[in-house]
Design a protein around this motif. Sequence first.
Motif, short mmCIF file in Angstrom:
data_model
loop_
_atom_site.label_atom_id
_atom_site.label_comp_id
_atom_site.label_asym_id
_atom_site.label_seq_id
_atom_site.Cartn_x
_atom_site.Cartn_y
_atom_site.Cartn_z
N LEU A 1 0.83 -1.20 0.00
CA LEU A 1 0.00 0.00 0.00
C LEU A 1 0.86 1.25 0.00
O LEU A 1 0.52 2.25 -0.64
N GLY A 2 1.97 1.22 0.71
CA GLY A 2 2.87 2.37 0.73
C GLY A 2 3.46 2.65 -0.64
O GLY A 2 3.59 3.80 -1.06
N ALA A 3 3.80 1.62 -1.38
CA ALA A 3 4.37 1.80 -2.71
C ALA A 3 3.34 2.38 -3.67
O ALA A 3 3.66 3.24 -4.50
N THR A 4 2.10 1.94 -3.58
CA THR A 4 1.08 2.48 -4.48
C THR A 4 0.72 3.90 -4.10
O THR A 4 0.41 4.72 -4.95
N ALA A 5 0.77 4.23 -2.80
CA ALA A 5 0.47 5.59 -2.38
C ALA A 5 1.53 6.55 -2.88
O ALA A 5 1.25 7.69 -3.23
N MET A 6 2.77 6.10 -2.91
CA MET A 6 3.85 6.97 -3.36
C MET A 6 3.80 7.20 -4.86
O MET A 6 4.41 8.13 -5.36
N ALA A 7 3.09 6.38 -5.59
CA ALA A 7 3.04 6.52 -7.04
C ALA A 7 1.92 7.45 -7.49
O ALA A 7 1.68 7.58 -8.67
N GLY A 8 1.22 8.12 -6.56
CA GLY A 8 0.10 8.99 -6.92
C GLY A 8 0.54 10.32 -7.52
O GLY A 8 1.72 10.59 -7.70
N GLN A 9 -0.43 11.19 -7.83
CA GLN A 9 -0.17 12.51 -8.39
C GLN A 9 0.44 13.43 -7.35
O GLN A 9 0.14 13.34 -6.17
N VAL A 10 1.30 14.30 -7.82
CA VAL A 10 1.88 15.32 -6.95
C VAL A 10 1.52 16.68 -7.56
O VAL A 10 1.77 16.91 -8.75
N TYR A 11 0.90 17.54 -6.75
CA TYR A 11 0.49 18.86 -7.21
C TYR A 11 1.44 19.92 -6.66
O TYR A 11 1.94 19.79 -5.54
N THR A 12 1.69 20.92 -7.44
CA THR A 12 2.56 22.02 -7.01
C THR A 12 1.87 23.35 -7.31
O THR A 12 1.15 23.48 -8.30
N TRP A 13 2.08 24.34 -6.45
CA TRP A 13 1.56 25.68 -6.64
C TRP A 13 2.39 26.67 -5.84
O TRP A 13 3.14 26.29 -4.95
N VAL A 14 2.29 27.93 -6.19
CA VAL A 14 3.01 29.00 -5.50
C VAL A 14 1.97 29.87 -4.82
O VAL A 14 1.01 30.34 -5.45
N ASP A 15 2.14 30.11 -3.51
CA ASP A 15 1.17 30.93 -2.78
C ASP A 15 1.47 32.42 -2.97
O ASP A 15 2.38 32.79 -3.70
N GLN B 1 -6.76 28.05 -5.47
CA GLN B 1 -5.94 28.57 -6.56
C GLN B 1 -5.53 27.45 -7.51
O GLN B 1 -5.67 26.28 -7.21
N ALA B 2 -4.99 27.86 -8.65
CA ALA B 2 -4.60 26.90 -9.68
C ALA B 2 -3.31 26.18 -9.28
O ALA B 2 -2.46 26.75 -8.60
N SER B 3 -3.19 24.95 -9.73
CA SER B 3 -1.98 24.17 -9.46
C SER B 3 -1.61 23.37 -10.70
O SER B 3 -2.39 23.28 -11.65
N SER B 4 -0.44 22.85 -10.70
CA SER B 4 -0.03 22.00 -11.82
C SER B 4 0.47 20.67 -11.25
O SER B 4 0.85 20.58 -10.09
N THR B 5 0.44 19.64 -12.07
CA THR B 5 0.91 18.33 -11.62
C THR B 5 2.34 18.13 -12.07
O THR B 5 2.75 18.60 -13.13
N LEU B 6 3.09 17.45 -11.23
CA LEU B 6 4.46 17.12 -11.57
C LEU B 6 4.48 15.82 -12.35
O LEU B 6 3.68 14.91 -12.10
N ASN B 7 5.38 15.73 -13.31
CA ASN B 7 5.55 14.47 -14.03
C ASN B 7 6.28 13.51 -13.11
O ASN B 7 7.39 13.78 -12.67
N THR B 8 5.63 12.42 -12.78
CA THR B 8 6.28 11.44 -11.93
C THR B 8 7.16 10.56 -12.80
O THR B 8 6.89 10.33 -13.97
N VAL B 9 8.21 10.09 -12.21
CA VAL B 9 9.16 9.27 -12.94
C VAL B 9 8.65 7.84 -12.98
O VAL B 9 8.31 7.26 -11.95
N ALA B 10 8.58 7.30 -14.16
CA ALA B 10 8.16 5.91 -14.30
C ALA B 10 9.29 5.01 -13.83
O ALA B 10 10.47 5.35 -13.95
#
Length: 142
Positions: free
Chosen positions: A13-27, A42-51
């Motif tokens: 479960l920990g490995a699958t949780a780490m493979a989720g989307q990561v969002y980034t934004w600037v306050d 506010q708007a955010s963008s997703t980071l490209n996760t490494v396969a």
Amino acid sequence: MRRMILTSLLLTLGATAMAGQVYTWVDKQGVTHFSEQPPSDQASSTLNTVAPAPRLPAAEKLPPVQSNDPDQETIERKVKRDIAIQEAKRQEYCETVRTHLAQLENNPRLRAQINGEMRRLTEEERQTRIADAKRAIEGSCR
């Protein structure tokens, strides 16, 4: 058994949780944030996760590299010859050291030429030479 099942479940479960989307934004203060959840205000963008890296086949399954370069073949032959010579020297050395060790262990009254004169080894000198021979065998011989 129960603990092993629980541990493997948590790791999975920990490995699958780490493979989720990561969002980034600037306050508003200019601080960059990273989160698993996008901000609501506010708007955010997703980071490209490494396969994950693709799995390579085992080394024994890879075909041997064929070289058509005669220079490379010459170099490979020379390296193999040098390795064979070094291995032969190592084996000869190991045989010599093992012979000396056997003589030292089986013969308490040994004579040796030290500083140009023949004299009998003391028990302390004999034990020191036995220890040195054993270290040499451990370090160089299989």
